[in-house]
Design an enzyme around this catalytic site. Structure first.
Site, short mmCIF file in Angstrom:
data_model
loop_
_atom_site.label_atom_id
_atom_site.label_comp_id
_atom_site.label_asym_id
_atom_site.label_seq_id
_atom_site.Cartn_x
_atom_site.Cartn_y
_atom_site.Cartn_z
N ASP A 1 54.61 41.74 42.58
CA ASP A 1 54.48 40.66 41.60
C ASP A 1 54.70 39.29 42.24
O ASP A 1 55.43 39.17 43.22
CB ASP A 1 55.49 40.88 40.47
CG ASP A 1 55.17 40.08 39.22
OD1 ASP A 1 54.02 39.61 39.09
OD2 ASP A 1 56.07 39.92 38.38
N HIS B 1 46.25 36.54 45.07
CA HIS B 1 45.96 37.97 45.15
C HIS B 1 45.42 38.33 46.54
O HIS B 1 45.80 39.34 47.13
CB HIS B 1 44.93 38.37 44.08
CG HIS B 1 45.41 38.16 42.68
ND1 HIS B 1 46.66 38.53 42.26
CD2 HIS B 1 44.81 37.60 41.59
CE1 HIS B 1 46.81 38.22 40.98
NE2 HIS B 1 45.70 37.65 40.55
N LEU C 1 51.60 59.05 56.07
CA LEU C 1 52.08 58.42 54.84
C LEU C 1 51.12 58.72 53.72
O LEU C 1 49.90 58.66 53.91
CB LEU C 1 52.16 56.89 55.03
CG LEU C 1 52.58 56.07 53.81
CD1 LEU C 1 54.08 56.16 53.57
CD2 LEU C 1 52.20 54.59 53.98
C1 IPE Z 1 53.16 44.14 36.79
O1 IPE Z 1 53.13 42.76 36.96
C2 IPE Z 1 51.84 44.74 37.15
C3 IPE Z 1 51.51 44.74 38.57
C4 IPE Z 1 52.27 44.29 39.53
C5 IPE Z 1 50.23 45.31 38.91
P1 IPE Z 1 52.76 41.78 35.75
O2 IPE Z 1 52.80 40.40 36.30
O3 IPE Z 1 51.50 42.21 35.11
O4 IPE Z 1 53.96 42.04 34.74
P2 IPE Z 1 54.63 41.08 33.67
O5 IPE Z 1 53.51 40.55 32.81
O6 IPE Z 1 55.30 40.00 34.42
O7 IPE Z 1 55.60 41.94 32.94
C1 IPE Z 2 50.88 40.41 40.72
O1 IPE Z 2 50.91 39.02 40.69
C2 IPE Z 2 49.48 40.97 40.80
C3 IPE Z 2 49.03 41.59 39.56
C4 IPE Z 2 49.72 41.75 38.49
C5 IPE Z 2 47.66 42.09 39.56
P1 IPE Z 2 50.72 38.19 39.35
O2 IPE Z 2 49.27 37.89 39.20
O3 IPE Z 2 51.34 38.89 38.21
O4 IPE Z 2 51.51 36.87 39.72
P2 IPE Z 2 52.46 36.03 38.78
O5 IPE Z 2 53.45 36.98 38.16
O6 IPE Z 2 51.59 35.37 37.76
O7 IPE Z 2 53.13 35.04 39.70
MG MG Z 3 53.18 38.83 37.39
#
Ligand code: IPE
Ligand code: IPE
Ligand code: MG
Length: 247
Positions: free
Chosen positions: A24, A41, A135
């Site tokens: 995240d 990303h 792995l």
């Molecule tokens: C969780 O992260 C999903 C992934 C890392 C793929 P999100 O960014 O979607 O989760 P929330 O919205 O902060 O709970």
């Molecule tokens: C995690 O990063 C990737 C996915 C959930 C696909 P985010 O896109 O949730 O990044 P933040 O949480 O907005 O910083």
């Molecule tokens: Mg996120």
């Protein structure tokens, strides 16, 4: 030079067999730099590479990465498209290196919701890495913990209806055996980056007794040293599983 943290992990010996990661913070990483979210990303791919290499070095057997949740389908269309393109790019670009490293890739989740091109990319990486012994990498894509449990209930109900399963034979093993992770041990360690203290619908069944490590590091900045730090943190824990310590 071998990492000093890696040396410490080896001395301790108790390496988690299965490590799961909620990757995240990509969006925030990009925003901090005035970049569009998809750049975050893209940069996150480097962290995936680092984490896989670190996992192999540390002797972790199974690495499970949360790449895209069922709820992430509700993001703007453009961002969803960027993430699907990235998955395709990842499959194409990383296949030779993953094979060389002996990584066997599995993609778990509602694969049927992916577009045809992304599904093909998934098949390519799964077929192309089959038999890797260093792995096992689970990429969780279009995955949600509640959806997985609903699916499990439906699969068990179908077996009961077909007469191949008696209701009284539904136990923890039967349910676990219908999850995407059937046959795998539960994660020993869950890492979540970007400092959020929540599970976000990830592996609700499997995380029952998993040790949690939450780091403020944003996913694109995560590297193998952060992974080793998390493993060292894990090695300091005392896992009790509801029991009391032996006298
Ligand atoms: C969780 O992260 C999903 C992934 C890392 C793929 P999100 O960014 O979607 O989760 P929330 O919205 O902060 O709970
Ligand atoms: C995690 O990063 C990737 C996915 C959930 C696909 P985010 O896109 O949730 O990044 P933040 O949480 O907005 O910083
Ligand atoms: Mg996120």
């Amino acid at each position: 030079m071998a990492s000093e943290r890696l040396e410490r992990i080896r001395v301790s010996g108790d390496v988690p067999r299965h490590v799961a990661v909620i990757m995240d913070g990509n969006g925030r990483w990009a925003r901090q730099r005035g970049l569009p979210r998809h750049m975050g990303h893209r940069e996150g791919m480097k962290a995936v590479r680092e984490t896989i290499e670190g996992a192999v070095e540390a002797g972790i057997e199974i690495l499970t990465l949360f790449a895209f949740s069922t709820e992430n389908w509700n993001r703007p269309e453009q961002e969803v498209a960027a993430l699907m393109n990235l998955l395709q790019l990842y499959a194409r670009k990383e296949l030779p290196e993953l094979r060389r490293q002996g990584v066997e890739v599995h993609v778990l989740g509602q694969i049927e919701r992916l577009d045809a091109q992304t599904r093909r990319a998934v098949e390519t990486i799964v077929n192309g890495t089959r038999g890797g012994t260093e792995l096992r990498l689970n990429l969780m894509v279009s995955y949600g913990g509640r959806e997985e449990l609903v699916r499990a209930a439906r699969l068990l109900a179908e077996r009961v209806r077909d007469g191949t399963l008696a209701p009284e034979d539904i136990d923890e093993a039967a349910l676990a055996g219908t999850l995407f992770t059937a046959g795998l041990p539960d994660p020993d360690l869950l890492i979540r980056t970007s400092g959020e203290y929540r599970i976000s619908n990830f592996m609700l069944w499997q995380l029952a007794y998993t040790e949690l490590h939450i780091t403020p590091v944003l996913w694109p900045d995560f590297d193998r040293e952060h992974l080793f730090e998390a493993v060292l943190d894990y090695q300091r824990r005392e896992r009790r599983f509801g029991r009391v310590q032996a006298p």
